[in-house]
Design an enzyme around this catalytic site. Structure first.
Site, PDB file in Angstrom:
ATOM      1  N   TRP A  15       0.844  -1.205   0.000  1.00 19.52           N
ATOM      2  CA  TRP A  15       0.000   0.000   0.000  1.00 19.52           C
ATOM      3  C   TRP A  15       0.880   1.256   0.000  1.00 19.52           C
ATOM      4  O   TRP A  15       0.515   2.275  -0.581  1.00 19.52           O
ATOM      5  CB  TRP A  15      -0.906  -0.007   1.242  1.00 19.52           C
ATOM      6  CG  TRP A  15      -1.703   1.250   1.425  1.00 19.52           C
ATOM      7  CD1 TRP A  15      -2.923   1.531   0.890  1.00 19.52           C
ATOM      8  CD2 TRP A  15      -1.338   2.398   2.201  1.00 19.52           C
ATOM      9  NE1 TRP A  15      -3.344   2.782   1.281  1.00 19.52           N
ATOM     10  CE2 TRP A  15      -2.385   3.331   2.078  1.00 19.52           C
ATOM     11  CE3 TRP A  15      -0.233   2.736   2.976  1.00 19.52           C
ATOM     12  CZ2 TRP A  15      -2.367   4.575   2.711  1.00 19.52           C
ATOM     13  CZ3 TRP A  15      -0.208   3.975   3.597  1.00 19.52           C
ATOM     14  CH2 TRP A  15      -1.257   4.874   3.459  1.00 19.52           C
ATOM     15  N   HIS A  16       2.061   1.155   0.667  1.00 20.24           N
ATOM     16  CA  HIS A  16       2.914   2.347   0.777  1.00 20.24           C
ATOM     17  C   HIS A  16       3.535   2.754  -0.554  1.00 20.24           C
ATOM     18  O   HIS A  16       3.923   3.900  -0.727  1.00 20.24           O
ATOM     19  CB  HIS A  16       4.034   2.112   1.801  1.00 20.24           C
ATOM     20  CG  HIS A  16       3.529   2.144   3.202  1.00 20.24           C
ATOM     21  ND1 HIS A  16       2.958   1.052   3.804  1.00 20.24           N
ATOM     22  CD2 HIS A  16       3.474   3.148   4.114  1.00 20.24           C
ATOM     23  CE1 HIS A  16       2.590   1.377   5.036  1.00 20.24           C
ATOM     24  NE2 HIS A  16       2.880   2.636   5.246  1.00 20.24           N
ATOM     25  N   GLY A  17       3.663   1.830  -1.464  1.00 24.65           N
ATOM     26  CA  GLY A  17       4.246   2.221  -2.736  1.00 24.65           C
ATOM     27  C   GLY A  17       4.670   1.033  -3.559  1.00 24.65           C
ATOM     28  O   GLY A  17       4.754  -0.099  -3.069  1.00 24.65           O
ATOM     29  N   PHE A  31       2.880   8.555  -0.426  1.00 22.85           N
ATOM     30  CA  PHE A  31       2.124   7.306  -0.446  1.00 22.85           C
ATOM     31  C   PHE A  31       0.675   7.571  -0.846  1.00 22.85           C
ATOM     32  O   PHE A  31      -0.146   6.715  -0.771  1.00 22.85           O
ATOM     33  CB  PHE A  31       2.189   6.601   0.909  1.00 22.85           C
ATOM     34  CG  PHE A  31       3.607   6.399   1.396  1.00 22.85           C
ATOM     35  CD1 PHE A  31       4.592   6.009   0.486  1.00 22.85           C
ATOM     36  CD2 PHE A  31       3.971   6.620   2.691  1.00 22.85           C
ATOM     37  CE1 PHE A  31       5.900   5.838   0.912  1.00 22.85           C
ATOM     38  CE2 PHE A  31       5.283   6.444   3.134  1.00 22.85           C
ATOM     39  CZ  PHE A  31       6.240   6.055   2.237  1.00 22.85           C
TER      40      PHE A  31
END
Lengths: 475, 312
Positions: free
Chosen positions: A322-324, A475
């Site tokens: 999800w962060h990248g 993000f």
């Protein structure tokens, strides 16, 4: 527009004047237009995506409610979730996936022309997409009625204090707050101001200060000694906490000043004595979202031990992703998944061992806290590193057997000052855990101006004023 | 969700005047404490043995002035140089000192002191960036020239310093000056020794090309040289030693030095490869304490710095 920029300091008073001078739907329009203005400040081209996703999800919510059968509701929900994740995937992961596929093809000896996808990443998309998924899911579960007011729904998606980096709002908690919106009480404004001040202190006087040491080291880790890398790893652990919790504090504080409750996003996570506790204190709005919409639907801990471990690993891996779009984030999530699984495996034997050794409770907590902080700090290494080679190099030297010393660490003055600031922060947080400053301020409101002035003095003396972006904006 | 909020959003508007009063009291407290602490800290800064506190407090009247960036700081062992040459020395160098700030400090030095006989100029200062200039806000109240420079380079800093006097003490300079409150900083050299890891890294990896120095930086250094010569000061343009592998593997270091020769019309004293023992380096760019001493001996031996007869 960054909270720590001059443009925000010009924007916010104007917005407040309009907000407090208006009532009813005019005020709601004022919030929405200000939010769109705030968002467009980065890049006005991003606004149509936000608008389109708002409208589509608004109508999908109505469709779920209107569907006559459960299977019909499920179909609309599935379509909505796929659409939201498809948009997120396109903007955030397509280039990454294409790159990974190319690498596989190259490894297989297939000749594929080199190319790179360059897709602009809309600011805050990971946050507002997750909010809209939870909106659809809550309607499907029957926990809330779909919004019948596009204006209010648009504010839920775009409310500017938390639009770009959270906290991730729950629709059933935020939307009712827009009904009969009235002026906040003075106490609420005061609380909000305190949160904003404290958030700025964490961002300007700690996160951005230690960033001065962290950034050059992580950008070229091969040029530094093991002890320098150790200091940089510890500092980054504090930097990301103060940066993100500082941002969250400012966002929640601004919400409070306007009379909104945006929940809580951090609760002194580095005082956790277990990894499961850490995840109830760190980025609470995301971890609770992952728990409610991923971990529990996967089966949570209701199945076999192996199923629970698998669910934990999957949740944390996806949380990392999800962060990248980078394997380093996946590695970070994977490490946390392993920590959680290891805790389940080793937790009880460790407790029995500690009890057998008759260790005092406080010493046990301290040891557990140090252990959690150390491993969390190690997990931040791939998260911050630009690639696996750098991450592995840092990890190897940090955990290597060389003697711990500050002798070969550059900029010792800055390092000592930064350690001093970090010690002060943790001492303050520890005191807050023991005596609760908000309760003291409630009992003795006369202390509030003194505390505010003290925080401002600390920011003057230690703050970095370079409008450094918040880490979680990417993000 | 926070429990207090349901009540905080109700229509009650009481407490508004009290909130305004608290904000006003907080602002007054901030202003008063800010001025008070700033005054107390400034008195301590001025008592310090730190080089810039000394510069702005009292005449030094040195014979040799050293000017440069961090490489200028580790260029010579200051007390050892004084013992060897019997010449009073003053090192104006600082980590990351940019040329424009170097010129400002040099001019301030000349205004406040007897003209020195030698200016030992570490020439890689031409690669400096402006980052340090803002740090010098601490001494802006002692130097109109410095205040003007900061106002030109960082207009927003001026606003910050009007808002908070304490802001001038935000930075490394204030910490350094307080650290050296009861002693001088003449023995401030780099400790430690270059790691095996970095030695291997330097040997194994290519060294990137040097970028040509910024034209404005070159102009500033040219101005320093011009002013020094105008006052009859002998300018010694030195390039301090680098870790030898770092220079040997550099694809264009020689071109850069030749460019400096041409630009300033004087040959650089290129000592970049003068120290071959890697144990005398702290990293790729800096000599360590033993290295600074060894290089000081080398400069004296080469007759670069004319020594006085020992005092009777």
């Amino acid at each position: 527009m960054l909270f720590n920029s001059l443009s925000f300091f010009a924007f916010f008073p104007v917005f407040c004047a309009l907000y407090f001078l208006t009532r009813g739907r005019v005020r709601l329009w004022c919030i929405l237009l200000a939010s769109y203005f705030f968002y467009s400040w980065w890049d006005v081209r991003l606004l149509p995506i936000l608008l389109a996703m708002t409208w589509v999800n608004y109508f999908l919510g109505q469709k779920i409610r209107a569907a006559v059968s459960d299977s019909g509701r499920r179909r609309v929900l599935t379509a909505g979730v796929c659409l939201n994740l498809g948009v997120l995937g396109t903007f955030k992961y397509l280039g990454f996936l294409a790159g990974a596929a190319l690498a596989v093809l190259h490894a297989a000896g297939l000749s594929v022309p080199e190319y790179a996808l360059r897709i602009i990443l809309p600011v805050g998309i990971s946050f507002y997409i997750f909010e809209m998924i939870s909106y659809l899911a809550e309607i499907y579960r029957g926990h809330m009625e779909p919004s019948r007011d596009l204006l209010k729904f648009s504010i839920f998606v775009a409310f500017f204090p938390r639009l770009v980096a959270g906290p991730i709002l729950r629709p059933q908690e935020f939307l009712p707050q827009l009904d009969g919106l009235r002026n906040p009480r003075a106490a609420s404004v005061a609380e909000g101001l305190e949160m904003v001040f404290w958030g700025f202190f964490k961002k300007l006087a700690i996160a951005d200060v230690v960033a001065g040491f962290v950034d050059p080291v992580f950008n070229n880790p091969f040029a530094y000694s093991p002890n320098t890398l150790r200091v940089a790893a510890i500092f980054y652990s504090v930097q990301i906490y103060c940066d993100f919790s500082g941002y969250s504090g400012i966002a929640i504080g601004i919400g409070r000043m306007l009379g909104f409750d945006l929940g809580r996003n951090f609760d002194k996570p580095y005082f956790s004595t277990s990894f499961s506790e850490f995840w109830t204190r760190w980025h609470i709005s995301l971890s609770s979202w992952l728990r409610d919409y991923l971990y529990i639907p996967l089966g949570g801990n209701r199945g076999s031990k192996f199923a629970t471990w698998r669910n934990l690993m999957l949740t944390m891996l996806l949380g990392g992703l999800w962060h990248g779009a980078s394997w380093t984030f996946v590695a970070w999530g994977g490490l946390h998944g392993l920590f959680l699984v290891a805790q389940r495996l080793a937790g009880k034997p460790m407790e029995r061992l500690a009890a057998a050794a008759r260790l005092p409770g406080r010493l046990r907590s301290l040891a557990a806290g140090v252990c959690v902080f150390s491993l969390v700090t190690l997990a931040w290494i791939p998260f911050r590193s630009s690639d696996f080679a750098s991450a592995w190099h840092i990890f190897r030297l940090v955990t290597g057997g060389s003697a711990w010393s500050l002798a070969d660490v550059p900029n010792k003055f800055q390092v000592l000052r930064d350690f001093g600031l970090i010690a002060a922060l943790f001492a303050f947080e520890y005191l807050d855990l023991r005596i609760s400053f908000p309760r003291i301020f409630e009992a003795r409101p006369g202390l509030r101006p003194m505390a505010g002035a003290a925080v401002l003095l600390a920011i003057s003396l230690f703050g970095v004023f370079g409008s450094h972006a918040f880490i979680y904006f990417q993000f | 969700m926070h429990s207090s909020t349901s009540s905080s959003r109700d229509a009650g508007r009481g407490g508004g005047p009290r909130l305004v009063l608290y904000v006003a009291i907080g602002a007054l407290l901030f202003i008063a404490a800010d001025r008070l602490f700033a005054a107390a800290l400034w008195s301590q800064v001025l008592r310090s043995g730190f080089r810039y506190s000394v510069l702005y407090r009292e005449p030094v009247n040195a014979d040799i002035v050293v000017l440069g960036n961090s490489r200028g700081m580790s260029l010579v062992d200051w007390p050892y140089l004084e013992r060897q040459t019997h010449l009073k020395t003053f090192n104006l160098s600082f980590n990351g000192l940019p040329p424009r700030l170097a010129r400002t400090l040099f001019l301030d030095y000349l205004d406040r002191n007897r003209t020195p006989s030698v200016l030992l100029l570490e020439m890689t200062t031409v690669f400096g960036a402006e980052a340090l200039t803002g740090e010098m806000k601490l001494y802006a109240q002692a130097s109109p020239r410095l205040a003007t420079l900061i106002a030109e380079e960082y207009p927003q800093l001026g606003w910050g310093m009007k808002l908070s006097k304490l802001y001038a003490f935000n930075g490394e300079m204030a910490m350094r000056s307080l650290y050296y409150r009861n002693r001088n900083d003449h023995d401030w050299l780099v400790d430690g020794r270059v790691s095996e890891e970095l030695l291997r890294y330097t040997e194994q990896r290519p060294v990137p090309r040097w970028e040509a120095p910024d034209a404005r930086n070159l102009d500033e250094v040219a101005e320093i040289i011009r002013v020094a010569r105008e006052r009859g000061i002998r300018v010694v343009p030195v390039i301090a030693p680098y870790l030898p592998a770092f220079v040997r593997k550099s694809p264009n270091f020689g071109e850069i030095v030749a460019g400096l020769d041409r630009r300033f019309g004087i040959p650089m004293l290129d000592y970049s490869l003068a120290i071959s023992d890697t144990a005398l380096f702290a990293d790729r760019y800096h000599l360590n304490r033993a290295g600074s001493k060894a290089f000081t001996e080398r400069l004296v031996a080469d007759g670069v710095l004319v020594s006085n007869p020992p005092p009777k």
